[in-house]
Design an enzyme around this catalytic site. Structure first.
Site, mmCIF file in Angstrom:
data_model
loop_
_atom_site.group_PDB
_atom_site.id
_atom_site.type_symbol
_atom_site.label_atom_id
_atom_site.label_comp_id
_atom_site.label_asym_id
_atom_site.label_seq_id
_atom_site.Cartn_x
_atom_site.Cartn_y
_atom_site.Cartn_z
ATOM 1 N N LEU A 14 0.870 -1.184 0.000
ATOM 2 C CA LEU A 14 0.000 0.000 0.000
ATOM 3 C C LEU A 14 0.903 1.229 0.000
ATOM 4 O O LEU A 14 1.211 1.808 1.038
ATOM 5 C CB LEU A 14 -0.941 -0.005 1.202
ATOM 6 C CG LEU A 14 -2.016 1.079 1.203
ATOM 7 C CD1 LEU A 14 -2.882 1.006 -0.045
ATOM 8 C CD2 LEU A 14 -2.890 0.972 2.437
ATOM 9 N N HIS A 15 1.353 1.616 -1.186
ATOM 10 C CA HIS A 15 2.303 2.720 -1.326
ATOM 11 C C HIS A 15 1.570 4.045 -1.520
ATOM 12 O O HIS A 15 0.345 4.107 -1.479
ATOM 13 C CB HIS A 15 3.298 2.427 -2.459
ATOM 14 C CG HIS A 15 2.652 2.126 -3.774
ATOM 15 N ND1 HIS A 15 2.421 3.082 -4.728
ATOM 16 C CD2 HIS A 15 2.156 0.962 -4.276
ATOM 17 C CE1 HIS A 15 1.820 2.517 -5.772
ATOM 18 N NE2 HIS A 15 1.657 1.234 -5.521
ATOM 19 N N ALA A 16 2.317 5.117 -1.736
ATOM 20 C CA ALA A 16 1.785 6.484 -1.718
ATOM 21 C C ALA A 16 0.601 6.736 -2.658
ATOM 22 O O ALA A 16 -0.391 7.326 -2.250
ATOM 23 C CB ALA A 16 2.908 7.476 -2.008
#
Length: 88
Positions: A14-16
């Site tokens: 769950l990245h930016a």
């Protein structure tokens, strides 16, 4: 209170980018929206909170919504995360 458990399938976790989308969607609702990973739970309306969890791929997370629009909130958040190919 509505709750779903989902597995993050994005290879980067769950990245930016998807986290920002999730925070923006969660912020549209009046309900309290939380995301939990391992033993830590944060406000899903806070990008800093969500990013602080450092959620890697193949992790199970729990999303909870509590409030007057909880049903619509949980469904919309799940739909958006599936559309973004973050969860299965």
């Amino acid at each position: 209170m509505k709750e779903i458990k989902v597995v993050v399938i994005d290879p980067v976790g769950l990245h930016a980018r998807p986290a920002t989308v999730a925070v923006n969607v969660a912020s549209r609702f009046k309900s309290d929206v939380k995301v939990a990973y391992k033993s830590k739970e944060v406000n899903m309306k806070s990008i800093m909170g969500v990013m602080s969890l450092g959620i890697p791929t193949q992790s199970e997370i729990t999303i909870t919504c509590d409030g007057e629009d909880e049903e619509v909130a949980i469904q919309t958040i799940e739909e958006i995360l599936k559309t973004q190919k973050v969860i299965a």
